[in-house]
Every structure is written in C-alpha cells, then in structure tokens.
Design a protein around this motif. Structure first.
Motif, PDB file in Angstrom:
ATOM      1  N   PRO A 175      -3.758  -6.203  -4.074  1.00 34.44           N
ATOM      2  CA  PRO A 175      -3.419  -6.560  -5.733  1.00 34.44           C
ATOM      3  C   PRO A 175      -2.227  -5.744  -6.065  1.00 34.44           C
ATOM      4  CG  PRO A 175      -5.794  -5.814  -5.274  1.00 34.44           C
ATOM      5  CD  PRO A 175      -5.069  -5.739  -4.075  1.00 34.44           C
ATOM      6  N   SER A 176      -1.866  -4.436  -5.069  1.00 35.26           N
ATOM      7  CA  SER A 176      -0.636  -3.947  -5.262  1.00 35.26           C
ATOM      8  C   SER A 176       0.549  -4.842  -5.197  1.00 35.26           C
ATOM      9  CB  SER A 176      -0.547  -2.639  -4.371  1.00 35.26           C
ATOM     10  OG  SER A 176      -1.527  -1.751  -4.732  1.00 35.26           O
ATOM     11  N   ARG A 279      -1.708   6.082   0.078  1.00 36.60           N
ATOM     12  CA  ARG A 279      -0.492   6.732   0.229  1.00 36.60           C
ATOM     13  C   ARG A 279       0.256   6.793  -1.053  1.00 36.60           C
ATOM     14  NH1 ARG A 279       1.331   6.719   5.567  1.00 36.60           N
ATOM     15  NH2 ARG A 279      -0.191   5.505   7.149  1.00 36.60           N
ATOM     16  N   ASP A 280       1.016   7.845  -0.980  1.00 34.57           N
ATOM     17  CA  ASP A 280       1.923   7.691  -2.233  1.00 34.57           C
ATOM     18  C   ASP A 280       2.921   6.581  -2.249  1.00 34.57           C
ATOM     19  OD1 ASP A 280       1.072  10.361  -3.071  1.00 34.57           O
ATOM     20  OD2 ASP A 280       2.777  11.177  -1.988  1.00 34.57           O
ATOM     21  N   GLY A 281       3.302   5.917  -1.278  1.00 34.65           N
ATOM     22  CA  GLY A 281       3.963   4.563  -1.111  1.00 34.65           C
ATOM     23  C   GLY A 281       4.159   4.330   0.193  1.00 34.65           C
ATOM     24  N   PHE A 282       4.695   3.027   0.399  1.00 39.65           N
ATOM     25  CA  PHE A 282       4.554   2.349   1.548  1.00 39.65           C
ATOM     26  C   PHE A 282       5.777   1.066   1.649  1.00 39.65           C
ATOM     27  CE2 PHE A 282       3.287  -0.076   5.243  1.00 39.65           C
ATOM     28  CZ  PHE A 282       3.002   0.786   6.455  1.00 39.65           C
ATOM     29  N   GLU A 283       6.681   1.086   2.754  1.00 43.32           N
ATOM     30  CA  GLU A 283       7.632  -0.013   2.757  1.00 43.32           C
ATOM     31  C   GLU A 283       6.716  -1.346   3.276  1.00 43.32           C
ATOM     32  OE1 GLU A 283      11.646  -1.206   5.100  1.00 43.32           O
ATOM     33  OE2 GLU A 283      10.806   0.658   5.283  1.00 43.32           O
ATOM     34  N   MET A 290       6.535   0.380  -2.251  1.00 43.72           N
ATOM     35  CA  MET A 290       5.653   0.099  -2.995  1.00 43.72           C
ATOM     36  C   MET A 290       4.815   1.093  -3.290  1.00 43.72           C
ATOM     37  SD  MET A 290       4.706  -3.848  -3.440  1.00 43.72           S
ATOM     38  CE  MET A 290       4.418  -4.036  -1.460  1.00 43.72           C
ATOM     39  N   GLU A 291       4.750   1.788  -4.473  1.00 40.19           N
ATOM     40  CA  GLU A 291       3.936   2.673  -4.573  1.00 40.19           C
ATOM     41  C   GLU A 291       2.420   2.476  -4.727  1.00 40.19           C
ATOM     42  OE1 GLU A 291       4.902   4.951  -8.272  1.00 40.19           O
ATOM     43  OE2 GLU A 291       6.831   5.621  -7.435  1.00 40.19           O
ATOM     44  N   LYS A 292       1.751   3.404  -4.181  1.00 41.02           N
ATOM     45  CA  LYS A 292      -0.099   3.276  -3.861  1.00 41.02           C
ATOM     46  C   LYS A 292      -0.296   1.864  -3.471  1.00 41.02           C
ATOM     47  CE  LYS A 292      -0.277   7.092  -6.172  1.00 41.02           C
ATOM     48  NZ  LYS A 292      -0.848   8.244  -5.651  1.00 41.02           N
ATOM     49  N   SER A 293       0.275   1.487  -2.322  1.00 41.33           N
ATOM     50  CA  SER A 293       0.237  -0.026  -1.760  1.00 41.33           C
ATOM     51  C   SER A 293      -0.596  -0.011  -0.672  1.00 41.33           C
ATOM     52  CB  SER A 293       1.405  -0.781  -1.809  1.00 41.33           C
ATOM     53  OG  SER A 293       2.368  -0.130  -1.031  1.00 41.33           O
TER      54      SER A 293
END
Length: 382
Positions: A175-176, A279-283, A290-293
């Motif tokens: 969804p993210s 996670r706060d963010g992930f590539e 992307m934040e929260k992904s």
C-alpha cells in the motif's frame, strides 16, 4: 486442475471482452496499472491486451520485490558472504540480480562465496542446524506475502536458541508503494505516468485484505480492484475498473473474493506485528526513498537480526548505464523503450532486475514474444 480451467474459458473471455468493448467510451483513454508482476505475465501469456479496445492501456507497475530491491541491499548481501564469511541463503531469483560493478550473488558464489539457494525459510533454518560452527544468514525479501514465513523462522530460531542464524530483512509494503506512485503523479506531472486505476495484487491481498488500500483510494481518488491471476480474473477486474472510471466512482472492489476478504489473514497479520516494526524509510529501486514503506526486526529478536550482528557498509550502487528498469518499475517506460532490451540485456545476461525476476516486465516481454512484434508476438487468449 479443472478448477483453474474455469478461469481460462475462451467463451467467457469473449463475452467479457464484448462487455468491455460495450462499456468503454470512445472519447477517452483508460490507463490501468497492474501492480503485480503475476498480472503482467497473465496479460502477456493469454493475450489479454489483444482482447482490449485500443483505448484501454495496461501500465506495468513495480512487479515484484526482486525487481524493486535496490542495488545497495544486494551489495550488502554480497558483503555478508565475502567479508563476513557467512553462509548466505536466498531465493533463486535473487542469485542473478546485478549489483554494483556487474556483480551478482551467483558470480560471488562462482568466486568462492558460500551462497545457497533455498525454497523456504525452513531450509535456511535447517542449514543453520547442520552448520553450528558457521554463521547462516537468510536474505529475506518480499511483499506482505512472504513476511509471515520469515517471522516464523525468527521465532523458531529464538525458541531453539539457534544463535548462528540471522535474517537480513528486506520486506516491503505494497500500500505504501501505491500511495507513493499516486503522490508522484500529483507532484511531478512531468515525470508521472497517467493512471486511472489499479489492479490490486492477489497474494498480498490474501494476507493484508482489501482494507489497507482504502486510505489511498480516498486520498488520491483512484479506484483499486483486487484481481486474481487468471486471464478471466484480469479481464473481469478491468471491466470493474472501467465501470468505476465511467461512473466517476473511486472505491476498493474485490474481484478475487474466492481468496481475499476485507480483513485478510488475521493470524498472519498478528504474527508479523509481533515480530516486525515499521522502518522510518526504505529505498525502492525505481521509486526511490519512501517513508514507512518497509519492515525491520523488533528489538525482541535483535540477536537474530543480521543488520545488528554484522557491520555493513553504506553502498552507493547504481543501475547499469542505459538500463531503464527504474522507469519501467514506475510505469514511465515499457521494456521495448530500453535500448539494452534484447541486445545486451537478455535472460542469459540480465542487466537489470526486470529481466531476472520471473515476474519482471522485461522477462514477460521476452518469455511471450512481445519484443518480436507482429503476429509472432501475439498469444490467443485462454
């Protein structure tokens, strides 16, 4: 399996195609993104696109977790087995994805690294049990579908006190990504693909249910229809989307109701929530940061977290020059728009993840002859 054959009937396919042709408006185009690579392969394998009116366009999305995993994470996996001398366990598709300097896990294995292909997390646990004097790391990737088995492996390792086992976690959230694609469409019009709706993923939705898509649909006013993987599933879900678009409706609908519910698999969701946190963010490859992904392992399982156990470098790996995988994953380009496709980049010599993965768009074009053009590249539906 006769049950599967029910969703591949030619007569039903023709009927749905006629219904679609009757529903589409000639004064507009319809751009439908199939998020999941399984849908892309169904569209090509059964010639679904050939049964659609000319103004209905399928836009290929992120596809699969193998496709969207960024090169720095693969570099880290290679680093684990070369620098830290671990036994690295991974699924087959990940073996051939190019990393920095055109290296891959299979090339690292050829040079002496202990990389082993497994079919499940339980295979990785068994390798750890049989090699108590070696560190064993499971290279965990996947959308929400493969996250519960990783959670079970972590819990089993903790229960057994299997201290030579750990997980390099790369689980990401669907969804993210859908929200990010729609956010980009709003904010970066010159770099955004036009979309009118989504074919929601099948297996992912069987775990998380249809409810998680509702927030993005409400915010961005784009409909989502969750579809199964069979050709009639894809066609019926497309018809449902076309009807929503014509009516000006933006809803989450579920064509795949023989498997997917609104609530999803509550037991699996609970297991994941007890084992992982955001996670706060992930590539993501192609989609960027992307934040929260994505998910990381909770502190309660820190002793089995490879990112805590081993010091990993901050890789800055980049895609092969000329490879259009990032644009293909965002739906901005098709495989035929890539200058490397079918020349330098083939299944035997992949330059990007879209050609490696069994669910990648480039692999679909190659497997079903869409790169050849003309009648040779067409399949007959069902």
């Amino acid at each position: 399996m006769k049950y599967v054959n029910e969703f591949r009937q030619k007569d039903l396919a023709r009927t749905i195609a006629q219904n679609i042709a009757a529903e589409v408006r000639l004064d507009r185009d319809y751009h439908i993104m199939e998020f999941c690579g399984g849908h892309t392969h169904a569209i090509f394998r059964y010639g679904v696109q050939d049964l659609m009116p000319d103004n209905v366009h399928f836009v290929h999305g992120p596809g699969c977790p193998v496709c969207v995993l960024p090169i720095p994470r693969i570099d880290n996996a290679i680093e684990l087995c070369e620098k830290h001398n671990v036994i690295l366990c991974t699924y087959g598709d990940m073996m051939r994805v190019p990393a920095s300097k055109k290296k891959s896990l299979i090339k690292a294995k050829a040079e002496g690294a202990d990389v082993r292909m497994v079919y499940s997390t339980q295979d990785a646990l068994e390798i750890a049990r049989k090699n108590p004097d070696r560190e064993v790391v499971f290279f965990a990737i996947g959308f929400e579908t493969t996250t519960p088995p990783t959670a079970l492996a972590l819990r089993q390792a903790k229960k057994e006190g299997l201290m030579n086992f750990s997980v390099f976690c790369n689980h990401v959230l669907t969804p993210s990504a859908i929200g990010h694609i729609l956010e980009s469409e709003d904010q970066e019009a010159d770099q955004a693909v036009k979309l009118d709706g989504f074919l929601g993923p099948s297996h992912v939705s069987s775990v998380i249910g249809s409810q998680p898509y509702e927030a993005a649909v409400a915010k961005y006013k784009k409909p989502v229809v969750i579809a199964g993987f069979e050709p009639l599933d894809v066609m019926q879900a497309s018809l449902m989307l076309i009807r929503q678009i014509n009516d000006g409706r933006c809803e989450v609908e579920n064509e795949y109701n023989r498997v997917v519910t609104r609530e999803g698999n509550i037991k699996a969701q609970k297991l994941v929530a007890e084992t992982f946190e955001l996670r706060d963010g992930f590539e993501w490859r192609g989609l960027g940061w992307m934040e929260k992904s994505a998910l990381k392992i909770k502190p309660a399982f820190a002793d089995w977290d490879a990112e805590r156990r081993f010091e990993l470098s901050d890789s800055k790996g980049k895609d092969v020059k000329g490879c259009a995988c990032p644009e293909i994953l965002r739906g901005l380009k098709k495989p035929l728009d890539c200058k490397l496709f079918g020349t330098i980049c083939t299944p035997e010599n992949p330059q990007g993840s879209c050609m490696v993965s069994s669910e990648g768009s480039c692999a679909a074009y190659w497997s079903y002859g869409r790169f050849r053009g003309g009648d040779e590249g067409k399949e007959t539906a069902a």
